[in-house]
Design a protein around this motif. Structure first.
Motif: not given
Length: 441
Positions: A90-100, A102-108
């Motif tokens: 992504f052009s800015k890290p915030k978009y990737y961090k936002h996706f990750v 979600l992944v972290r909460m899904v794993r929980v």
């Protein structure tokens, strides 16, 4: 979980590729170029050769095979492939961090058990994620209201649902989806589909009850009977009740380097000198095996040095293993203090060593030892954004073989190639990281 796999993730990808209901990026810059997205999808599909079949079907290419992407494949892509392949895309890290996030909460959500603290964290975490979603994609612009479908709001109720009904695996849609898939072939009449389905359900229930009452479930599978892990030519020993060795088997001479490593491992095991081991342990006592299977539903791990890979095979040689390491190994004045550490590596050889009665080695009777020789992965630092997902990276393997007892082998791991294979990400679904996965009985 179909709420996430079939809606949230698909909508995010449509937003990233500029295909979501004609919306543009507005004040943000979250879109991925077509070439970037195609490269991410192709890399995910190519990783199938390095992910064992125990992890599921080969990942499809979401760009060219979207119709083949099921909820199960989207789940795997979201949890393992997406975080690796989208890193720095992504052009800015915030978009990737936002996706990750979600992944972290899904794993929980997918954990077998959740504490009240976990549920509270999910409640606050999903609320925070939805707020960030509105800032990035909705941008509080009424013209972009279509970016906020009801499925985004539904995330706010996941924690309450878990609190009321238990972990998501107790009520998810996978069993019903599979049942609908079984029902489809039973519909033989377009005019009377209900009668076909009713007849199938009744007959299926009758067979199930008959199998339970008369104990012939195995016969009704109409497949050759497989009792446990019995395979022609297998080898099992009472000293190792948790595993069984499978062919091929070889007794070819070993290299001097490999033999030396085995002797060093035995010297440590018996707490005797290396010279004493060399004197009493002969090469004729050593044979190699091609596979080891962990019993009670464990993985079948292949030795790369004996089992040749086929052009369409999936790599089942990389494993996670645990061994005790002396924390003060470099401080000779300190007494040993052992702690368990986790390693990843390629299983190169499986050795069976039969040692006769040898008092000099403190062996009171015939002893059989299973050893595994591994090339350990040289783990590298993990980006902070991925540290919460427990994804590890390496670029090369150690040249020196690590010889451990075979009980140290835990399970298979998958790998995702990056930068044209110059770096690899390790996928591990075991131990404390194990999550609920739906499997057909």
């Amino acid at each position: 979980m179909h709420l996430i796999w079939e809606n949230i993730i698909k909508n995010l990808i449509l937003l990233w590729t500029g295909e979501f209901k004609g919306l543009d990026v507005g004040l943000e810059d979250y879109e991925l170029g077509e070439s970037v997205w195609n490269a991410v999808c192709q890399a995910g599909a190519n990783s199938g050769s390095f992910i064992p079949s125990a992890y599921g079907a080969r990942p499809p290419n979401p760009a060219t095979e979207r119709s083949m992407c099921t909820a199960d494949s989207w789940s795997f892509w979201t949890q393992y492939l997406g975080p690796v392949l989208l890193h720095r895309k992504f052009s800015k890290p915030k978009y990737y961090k936002h996706f990750v996030k979600l992944v972290r909460m899904v794993r929980v959500c997918l954990q077998f058990e959740l504490s009240s603290t976990d549920i509270s964290d999910l409640r606050m975490g999903f609320a925070s994620w939805v707020e960030e979603f509105e800032v990035i994609y909705y941008q509080h612009n009424p013209e972009c209201l279509s970016a906020c479908p009801i499925t985004i709001h539904a995330l706010l109720h996941i924690a309450d649902s878990i609190e009321e009904t238990g972990p998501v695996w107790t009520s998810w849609a996978f069993p019903m989806e599979r049942f609908c898939g079984q029902m489809q072939p039973a519909i033989m009449s377009r005019r009377h589909p209900d009668a076909c389905m009713a007849r199938y359900i009744v007959e299926h229930a009758q067979l199930t009850q008959a199998a339970l009452v008369h104990n012939f479930t195995e016969e009704l599978t109409l497949r050759p009977c497989r009792l446990g892990v019995i395979v022609a030519g297998h080898f099992k020993h009472e000293s190792y009740p948790s595993c069984v060795l499978l062919p091929p088997r070889r007794t070819t001479p070993l290299t001097s380097v490999t033999l030396s490593r085995i002797f060093k491992a035995l010297a440590t095991r018996f707490d005797v000198s290396l010279a004493l081991v060399r004197q009493h342990v002969k090469e004729v006592y050593i044979e190699q095996w091609g596979k080891v299977r962990r019993l009670d539903g464990g993985d079948t791990m292949l030795a790369a040095g004996l089992v040749s890979s086929q052009h369409d095979s999936r790599d089942a040689t990389f494993v996670r293993y645990e061994t005790l390491i002396d924390k003060f190994a470099r401080q000779h004045h300190m007494p040993p203090a052992y702690e368990k550490q986790t390693f990843y590596g390629r299983l190169e050889h499986i050795f069976v060593i039969r040692i006769p009665h040898t008092p000099a080695l403190k062996v009171d009777g015939p002893t059989t030892i299973f050893l595994a020789a591994l090339s350990t992965c040289k783990l590298e630092s993990t980006p902070s954004s991925l540290s919460a997902l427990d994804i590890h990276f390496y670029s090369s393997l150690n040249d020196t073989l690590d010889i451990v007892d075979i009980v140290c082998l835990q399970c298979l791991v998958g790998r995702v190639p990056m930068d044209g294979g110059r770096q690899w990400a390790i996928i591990d679904r075991s131990g404390n990281l194990a999550r609920a996965v739906f499997e057909d009985s």
